[in-house]
Design a protein around this motif. Sequence first.
Motif, PDB file in Angstrom:
ATOM      1  N   ARG A  60      45.957  54.167  71.060  1.00 52.61           N
ATOM      2  CA  ARG A  60      46.879  54.615  70.001  1.00 52.61           C
ATOM      3  C   ARG A  60      47.967  55.533  70.560  1.00 52.61           C
ATOM      4  NH1 ARG A  60      44.079  56.731  64.659  1.00 52.61           N
ATOM      5  NH2 ARG A  60      46.101  56.022  63.840  1.00 52.61           N
ATOM      6  N   ARG A  61      48.201  55.437  71.864  1.00 54.13           N
ATOM      7  CA  ARG A  61      49.103  56.384  72.526  1.00 54.13           C
ATOM      8  C   ARG A  61      50.551  56.269  72.065  1.00 54.13           C
ATOM      9  NH1 ARG A  61      47.534  52.467  75.912  1.00 54.13           N
ATOM     10  NH2 ARG A  61      49.069  51.206  77.028  1.00 54.13           N
ATOM     11  N   HIS A  62      50.928  55.141  71.482  1.00 52.38           N
ATOM     12  CA  HIS A  62      52.309  54.981  71.041  1.00 52.38           C
ATOM     13  C   HIS A  62      52.516  55.457  69.598  1.00 52.38           C
ATOM     14  CE1 HIS A  62      53.175  52.952  74.740  1.00 52.38           C
ATOM     15  NE2 HIS A  62      52.316  51.974  74.486  1.00 52.38           N
ATOM     16  N   GLU A  63      51.449  55.921  68.959  1.00 48.75           N
ATOM     17  CA  GLU A  63      51.567  56.422  67.591  1.00 48.75           C
ATOM     18  C   GLU A  63      51.851  57.924  67.604  1.00 48.75           C
ATOM     19  OE1 GLU A  63      48.397  55.219  64.939  1.00 48.75           O
ATOM     20  OE2 GLU A  63      47.815  53.622  66.337  1.00 48.75           O
ATOM     21  N   PRO A  64      52.530  58.430  66.588  1.00 50.32           N
ATOM     22  CA  PRO A  64      52.781  59.874  66.525  1.00 50.32           C
ATOM     23  C   PRO A  64      51.496  60.651  66.299  1.00 50.32           C
ATOM     24  CG  PRO A  64      53.495  58.783  64.502  1.00 50.32           C
ATOM     25  CD  PRO A  64      53.161  57.696  65.481  1.00 50.32           C
ATOM     26  N   PHE A  65      51.439  61.859  66.839  1.00 48.71           N
ATOM     27  CA  PHE A  65      50.273  62.709  66.665  1.00 48.71           C
ATOM     28  C   PHE A  65      50.127  63.131  65.208  1.00 48.71           C
ATOM     29  CE2 PHE A  65      51.657  64.019  71.085  1.00 48.71           C
ATOM     30  CZ  PHE A  65      50.665  63.306  71.737  1.00 48.71           C
ATOM     31  N   ALA A  66      48.905  63.442  64.825  1.00 50.05           N
ATOM     32  CA  ALA A  66      48.672  64.081  63.521  1.00 50.05           C
ATOM     33  C   ALA A  66      49.058  65.546  63.648  1.00 50.05           C
ATOM     34  CB  ALA A  66      47.208  63.947  63.126  1.00 50.05           C
ATOM     35  N   GLY A  67      49.724  66.068  62.642  1.00 52.02           N
ATOM     36  CA  GLY A  67      50.268  67.414  62.759  1.00 52.02           C
ATOM     37  C   GLY A  67      49.320  68.534  62.400  1.00 52.02           C
ATOM     38  N   SER A  68      48.161  68.210  61.827  1.00 55.33           N
ATOM     39  CA  SER A  68      47.257  69.259  61.368  1.00 55.33           C
ATOM     40  C   SER A  68      45.835  68.725  61.272  1.00 55.33           C
ATOM     41  CB  SER A  68      47.696  69.768  59.991  1.00 55.33           C
ATOM     42  OG  SER A  68      47.576  68.728  59.024  1.00 55.33           O
ATOM     43  N   VAL A  69      44.889  69.641  61.132  1.00 54.89           N
ATOM     44  CA  VAL A  69      43.491  69.259  60.894  1.00 54.89           C
ATOM     45  C   VAL A  69      43.387  68.472  59.598  1.00 54.89           C
ATOM     46  CG1 VAL A  69      41.209  70.176  60.285  1.00 54.89           C
ATOM     47  CG2 VAL A  69      42.448  71.103  62.258  1.00 54.89           C
ATOM     48  N   ALA A  70      44.128  68.894  58.578  1.00 60.79           N
ATOM     49  CA  ALA A  70      44.093  68.202  57.290  1.00 60.79           C
ATOM     50  C   ALA A  70      44.561  66.760  57.431  1.00 60.79           C
ATOM     51  CB  ALA A  70      44.961  68.942  56.275  1.00 60.79           C
ATOM     52  N   GLU A  71      45.605  66.540  58.222  1.00 58.60           N
ATOM     53  CA  GLU A  71      46.110  65.179  58.412  1.00 58.60           C
ATOM     54  C   GLU A  71      45.090  64.318  59.151  1.00 58.60           C
ATOM     55  OE1 GLU A  71      49.997  62.877  60.350  1.00 58.60           O
ATOM     56  OE2 GLU A  71      50.045  65.055  60.053  1.00 58.60           O
ATOM     57  N   LEU A  72      44.415  64.895  60.119  1.00 56.65           N
ATOM     58  CA  LEU A  72      43.362  64.167  60.825  1.00 56.65           C
ATOM     59  C   LEU A  72      42.230  63.799  59.856  1.00 56.65           C
ATOM     60  CD1 LEU A  72      43.172  66.241  64.124  1.00 56.65           C
ATOM     61  CD2 LEU A  72      43.870  63.847  63.942  1.00 56.65           C
ATOM     62  N   ALA A  73      41.812  64.760  59.044  1.00 56.13           N
ATOM     63  CA  ALA A  73      40.733  64.504  58.090  1.00 56.13           C
ATOM     64  C   ALA A  73      41.126  63.426  57.090  1.00 56.13           C
ATOM     65  CB  ALA A  73      40.363  65.794  57.366  1.00 56.13           C
ATOM     66  N   GLU A  74      42.360  63.451  56.630  1.00 54.98           N
ATOM     67  CA  GLU A  74      42.828  62.431  55.692  1.00 54.98           C
ATOM     68  C   GLU A  74      42.750  61.044  56.319  1.00 54.98           C
ATOM     69  OE1 GLU A  74      43.735  62.507  52.551  1.00 54.98           O
ATOM     70  OE2 GLU A  74      43.585  64.665  52.248  1.00 54.98           O
ATOM     71  N   GLY A  75      43.159  60.951  57.582  1.00 57.77           N
ATOM     72  CA  GLY A  75      43.110  59.660  58.265  1.00 57.77           C
ATOM     73  C   GLY A  75      41.693  59.130  58.406  1.00 57.77           C
ATOM     74  N   VAL A  76      40.771  60.011  58.761  1.00 61.22           N
ATOM     75  CA  VAL A  76      39.373  59.600  58.930  1.00 61.22           C
ATOM     76  C   VAL A  76      38.780  59.156  57.594  1.00 61.22           C
ATOM     77  CG1 VAL A  76      37.064  60.345  59.600  1.00 61.22           C
ATOM     78  CG2 VAL A  76      39.049  61.091  60.941  1.00 61.22           C
ATOM     79  N   VAL A  77      39.015  59.929  56.551  1.00 63.33           N
ATOM     80  CA  VAL A  77      38.453  59.590  55.242  1.00 63.33           C
ATOM     81  C   VAL A  77      39.011  58.267  54.743  1.00 63.33           C
ATOM     82  CG1 VAL A  77      38.356  60.289  52.813  1.00 63.33           C
ATOM     83  CG2 VAL A  77      37.963  61.966  54.611  1.00 63.33           C
ATOM     84  N   GLY A  78      40.307  58.057  54.922  1.00 63.22           N
ATOM     85  CA  GLY A  78      40.895  56.791  54.509  1.00 63.22           C
ATOM     86  C   GLY A  78      40.276  55.613  55.242  1.00 63.22           C
ATOM     87  N   ALA A  79      40.019  55.794  56.534  1.00 61.14           N
ATOM     88  CA  ALA A  79      39.416  54.725  57.329  1.00 61.14           C
ATOM     89  C   ALA A  79      37.980  54.462  56.901  1.00 61.14           C
ATOM     90  CB  ALA A  79      39.473  55.089  58.814  1.00 61.14           C
ATOM     91  N   LEU A  80      37.224  55.518  56.639  1.00 54.98           N
ATOM     92  CA  LEU A  80      35.835  55.351  56.212  1.00 54.98           C
ATOM     93  C   LEU A  80      35.762  54.687  54.840  1.00 54.98           C
ATOM     94  CD1 LEU A  80      34.278  58.768  57.313  1.00 54.98           C
ATOM     95  CD2 LEU A  80      34.060  56.556  58.458  1.00 54.98           C
ATOM     96  N   ALA A  81      36.657  55.081  53.946  1.00 52.85           N
ATOM     97  CA  ALA A  81      36.649  54.510  52.599  1.00 52.85           C
ATOM     98  C   ALA A  81      36.925  53.013  52.623  1.00 52.85           C
ATOM     99  CB  ALA A  81      37.685  55.224  51.731  1.00 52.85           C
ATOM    100  N   ALA A  82      37.636  52.557  53.655  1.00 49.72           N
ATOM    101  CA  ALA A  82      38.000  51.142  53.752  1.00 49.72           C
ATOM    102  C   ALA A  82      36.909  50.287  54.386  1.00 49.72           C
ATOM    103  CB  ALA A  82      39.296  50.996  54.559  1.00 49.72           C
ATOM    104  N   LEU A  83      35.867  50.916  54.923  1.00 50.33           N
ATOM    105  CA  LEU A  83      34.802  50.154  55.567  1.00 50.33           C
ATOM    106  C   LEU A  83      33.921  49.474  54.517  1.00 50.33           C
ATOM    107  CD1 LEU A  83      33.614  52.602  58.384  1.00 50.33           C
ATOM    108  CD2 LEU A  83      35.116  50.619  58.618  1.00 50.33           C
ATOM    109  N   PRO A  84      33.708  48.171  54.625  1.00 51.20           N
ATOM    110  CA  PRO A  84      32.877  47.483  53.631  1.00 51.20           C
ATOM    111  C   PRO A  84      31.394  47.781  53.787  1.00 51.20           C
ATOM    112  CG  PRO A  84      33.561  45.944  55.343  1.00 51.20           C
ATOM    113  CD  PRO A  84      34.300  47.229  55.606  1.00 51.20           C
ATOM    114  N   ASP A  85      30.990  48.282  54.964  1.00 52.49           N
ATOM    115  CA  ASP A  85      29.565  48.494  55.218  1.00 52.49           C
ATOM    116  C   ASP A  85      29.228  49.962  55.477  1.00 52.49           C
ATOM    117  OD1 ASP A  85      30.902  48.714  57.624  1.00 52.49           O
ATOM    118  OD2 ASP A  85      29.350  47.686  58.803  1.00 52.49           O
ATOM    119  N   LEU A  86      30.031  50.882  54.954  1.00 53.89           N
ATOM    120  CA  LEU A  86      29.780  52.300  55.216  1.00 53.89           C
ATOM    121  C   LEU A  86      28.430  52.737  54.651  1.00 53.89           C
ATOM    122  CD1 LEU A  86      30.778  54.999  56.341  1.00 53.89           C
ATOM    123  CD2 LEU A  86      31.841  55.423  54.104  1.00 53.89           C
ATOM    124  N   GLY A  87      28.117  52.318  53.448  1.00 50.98           N
ATOM    125  CA  GLY A  87      26.860  52.722  52.832  1.00 50.98           C
ATOM    126  C   GLY A  87      26.892  54.175  52.396  1.00 50.98           C
TER     127      GLY A  87
END
Length: 257
Positions: A60-87
């Motif tokens: 992911r080196r060509h993507e812009p950095f996340a600017g804050s802890v909150a932005e990182l957390a938002e990205g992770v939560v969005g990715a987890l919510a999209a998983l069909p098998d998270l459980g």
Amino acid sequence: MTTIATGAWIRRFHPAAADAPRLVCVPHAGGSASFYFPHSADLAPAVAVLAVQYPGRQDRRHEPFAGSVAELAEGVVGALAALPDLGDDVSLFGHSMGATVAFEVARRLEHRLGLTPRRLFASGRRAPSRQRDERVHTLSDDGVIAELAALNGSDSRIFADPEMRALLLPAIRNDYRAIETYRCAPDVTISAPVTVLTGAADPKTTSEEADAWRRHTTADVTVHTMTGGHFFLNEHHTAVLDVVVRSLTTRDNPSGR
């Protein structure tokens, strides 16, 4: 290394049983998903490790950095919510900055998805509200490298290569900026129990700062102190995973608070 990318944010290195508990592993400042490859290898197939990949590094080196802890957390939560098998059997493990990001992920999972993680493993990081006046992100490149060398988090010889230096330092500096500007009120809590892992000689976390995680959950807190410094989990790899496995296969006694 065989890697299955589940969206931009999540990496799975090894297959696991369909009903295996999910362990979301969040990297330290400057770290990447591959840091957790050995953990995934040793925990599979009983535990499914979902390793977080921050933007701005490795694939992911060509993507812009996340600017804050909150932005990182938002990205992770969005990715987890999209998983069909998270459980619903999900735990979080974060080291250093990753522990704080994992705490913010837990808050969002609870409030937004109604999912309380089984446990948060907070490794090598003081409680979220315990602030220090740290400004590593404002140092020169040599100053940042000296900080990394003091923590024994990476082989400082790698920075002798100008190309590697130019590749790695921007992500490291960005992550330090994110964690050093993070603020959390003392009364912010999650409902998940917390296991704190800390190194007895860690210059970044005193025993009192580690114990202060008790203020940030309404559930139980267990503190494990091991020998070593900030990256004690490297030398105590097996012991750390033993703590994780015991916690994920049995319900800890709430009287541990």
